[in-house]
Each structure stands twice: as structure tokens, then as C-alpha cells.
Motif scaffolding. Structure first.
Motif, PDB file in Angstrom:
ATOM      1  N   PRO A 105    -108.952  12.166 -29.887  1.00 39.48           N
ATOM      2  CA  PRO A 105    -109.109  12.205 -28.432  1.00 39.48           C
ATOM      3  C   PRO A 105    -108.886  13.594 -27.825  1.00 39.48           C
ATOM      4  N   SER A 106    -108.022  14.408 -28.424  1.00 42.64           N
ATOM      5  CA  SER A 106    -107.786  15.755 -27.880  1.00 42.64           C
ATOM      6  C   SER A 106    -109.061  16.585 -27.952  1.00 42.64           C
ATOM      7  N   ILE A 107    -109.742  16.520 -29.088  1.00 45.66           N
ATOM      8  CA  ILE A 107    -110.992  17.266 -29.243  1.00 45.66           C
ATOM      9  C   ILE A 107    -112.065  16.652 -28.352  1.00 45.66           C
ATOM     10  N   LEU A 108    -112.083  15.322 -28.259  1.00 48.65           N
ATOM     11  CA  LEU A 108    -113.055  14.643 -27.396  1.00 48.65           C
ATOM     12  C   LEU A 108    -112.924  15.122 -25.957  1.00 48.65           C
ATOM     13  N   VAL A 109    -111.708  15.089 -25.431  1.00 47.82           N
ATOM     14  CA  VAL A 109    -111.482  15.481 -24.034  1.00 47.82           C
ATOM     15  C   VAL A 109    -111.920  16.924 -23.804  1.00 47.82           C
ATOM     16  N   GLN A 110    -111.579  17.812 -24.735  1.00 49.38           N
ATOM     17  CA  GLN A 110    -111.958  19.222 -24.570  1.00 49.38           C
ATOM     18  C   GLN A 110    -113.463  19.442 -24.668  1.00 49.38           C
ATOM     19  N   SER A 111    -114.167  18.528 -25.358  1.00 47.57           N
ATOM     20  CA  SER A 111    -115.599  18.731 -25.570  1.00 47.57           C
ATOM     21  C   SER A 111    -116.457  18.202 -24.419  1.00 47.57           C
ATOM     22  N   LEU A 112    -115.866  17.453 -23.520  1.00 43.36           N
ATOM     23  CA  LEU A 112    -116.652  16.848 -22.436  1.00 43.36           C
ATOM     24  C   LEU A 112    -117.031  17.875 -21.377  1.00 43.36           C
ATOM     25  N   ASP A 113    -118.292  17.867 -20.984  1.00 35.73           N
ATOM     26  CA  ASP A 113    -118.749  18.752 -19.907  1.00 35.73           C
ATOM     27  C   ASP A 113    -118.038  18.374 -18.614  1.00 35.73           C
ATOM     28  N   GLY A 114    -117.582  19.363 -17.884  1.00 36.38           N
ATOM     29  CA  GLY A 114    -116.980  19.114 -16.578  1.00 36.38           C
ATOM     30  C   GLY A 114    -115.538  18.661 -16.621  1.00 36.38           C
ATOM     31  N   ILE A 115    -114.910  18.681 -17.781  1.00 39.55           N
ATOM     32  CA  ILE A 115    -113.543  18.155 -17.888  1.00 39.55           C
ATOM     33  C   ILE A 115    -112.547  19.005 -17.095  1.00 39.55           C
ATOM     34  N   ARG A 116    -112.773  20.294 -17.011  1.00 40.01           N
ATOM     35  CA  ARG A 116    -111.870  21.159 -16.227  1.00 40.01           C
ATOM     36  C   ARG A 116    -111.851  20.716 -14.763  1.00 40.01           C
ATOM     37  N   GLU A 117    -113.042  20.430 -14.231  1.00 41.56           N
ATOM     38  CA  GLU A 117    -113.130  19.989 -12.843  1.00 41.56           C
ATOM     39  C   GLU A 117    -112.398  18.661 -12.649  1.00 41.56           C
ATOM     40  N   ILE A 118    -112.544  17.781 -13.631  1.00 39.38           N
ATOM     41  CA  ILE A 118    -111.871  16.490 -13.540  1.00 39.38           C
ATOM     42  C   ILE A 118    -110.358  16.696 -13.573  1.00 39.38           C
ATOM     43  N   GLN A 119    -109.925  17.582 -14.452  1.00 39.73           N
ATOM     44  CA  GLN A 119    -108.498  17.878 -14.551  1.00 39.73           C
ATOM     45  C   GLN A 119    -107.972  18.417 -13.219  1.00 39.73           C
ATOM     46  N   GLU A 120    -108.710  19.332 -12.607  1.00 38.01           N
ATOM     47  CA  GLU A 120    -108.315  19.881 -11.298  1.00 38.01           C
ATOM     48  C   GLU A 120    -108.271  18.784 -10.247  1.00 38.01           C
TER      49      GLU A 120
END
Length: 158
Positions: free
Chosen positions: A134-149
Motif C-alpha cells: 500500500p505504501s508504494i500504491l499510495v505514492q504511485s497514484l496521480d494527484g495523491i499530493r493534492e489529496i494529501q493537502e
């Protein structure tokens, strides 16, 4: 004694996948998801789990680029990664099993950039289960930084 890997096995489409148990916070019914506009297509929205707001992603869309069809067996697996907690919608969360290390094989497909989160395949009697990190999955998703913010701002305003 041979080394065992305790995993949660779940289904997406007709395939079985597994995530190491230490990432899994809970398995929930799919309910109370609030859609959020302008998030990537694989994000269904956000939901509250144990007083924490988490993004909910559609695993069928991530893996097969098609929306899942919810039914009574549809579940949300709540995962905790270093980056963020996330709810993953799957067709069915089936069981918790121990997979012996000698049954795990590395995938030749690991070199394929879009599936770096597949860490191997468990070859068990009549079943083939794809292992996911899951750690690699989360990092590989497009737009995840925006979701995190976005999730950070939701926490601050909650």
C-alpha cells in the motif's frame, strides 16, 4: 520454522489480491462517502472512520480503469501508510491468511512502472494471489499530493 506473511485477501474484479495485515486498520461496510469535485477519477470522495476523515479510492478503477458495481459484499479496507490513511473499495474482503514465504514469487512485471506496487504473487494450490504494497500504491497514484493537502486542510478545519 518457515516465515509466514499474514495478509488480508480481497477481490477486485475476478482476481484475488492481498495486503500485509500490518497496513490494515479495519474492514468496513461502504457507506457515508462524501463526493468531492475535481479530485482524480479513482477517488470516490471522503468518509469518516473512527473520527478521522480519509479519502476513499476505487481499486477497480485503479487496476482496471472501470468503476466497481457495489453490492452487499462490497467492502472498504482502511489502510494506514506513512503518507496517509486511505479507504480502498474492493469487491469483497475475503479472509486473513498466512502465506509461507516459499510460496511467494517475484513478478516479472515488477519492472512495469505502473504496477510497482505489486510486490509478488502467492501461488497457493488452486489460487494465485497478487501481493500489493500500500505504501508504494499510495505514492504511485496521480494527484495523491493534492489529496494529501486536501486531507490536511480538512483536519485543520474539523
Amino acid at each position: 520454522m518457515e516465515e509466514m506473511n499474514k495478509v488480508v485477501v480481497f477481490q477486485v474484479g475476478n482476481e484475488e489480491y492481498a495486503i500485509p495485515i500490518h497496513f490494515v486498520m479495519s474492514i468496513e461496510k461502504v457507506e457515508g462517502i462524501t463526493p468531492i469535485p475535481h479530485l482524480p477519477a479513482y477517488v470516490n470522495g471522503i468518509t469518516r472512520v473512527r473520527d478521522e476523515l480519509i479519502p476513499v479510492v476505487d481499486f477497480e478503477r485503479i487496476l482496471y480503469n472501470r468503476s466497481f458495481k457495489a453490492n452487499e459484499s462490497t467492502k472498504m479496507i482502511v489502510l494506514q501508510t506513512e503518507m496517509l490513511s486511505i479507504g480502498v473499495i474492493v469487491s469483497d474482503a475475503k479472509e486473513i491468511i498466512d502465506i509461507p514465504s516459499d510460496k511467494l514469487k517475484q513478478l516479472g512485471l515488477l519492472a512495469y512502472q505502473k504496477t510497482t506496487y505489486f510486490t509478488g504473487v502467492a501461488n497457493l494450490d488452486s489460487r494465485v494471489i497478487t501481493m500489493i504494497d500500500p505504501s508504494i500504491l499510495v505514492q504511485s497514484l496521480d494527484g495523491i499530493r493534492e489529496i494529501q493537502e486536501f486531507m490536511k486542510t480538512q483536519k485543520e478545519t474539523a
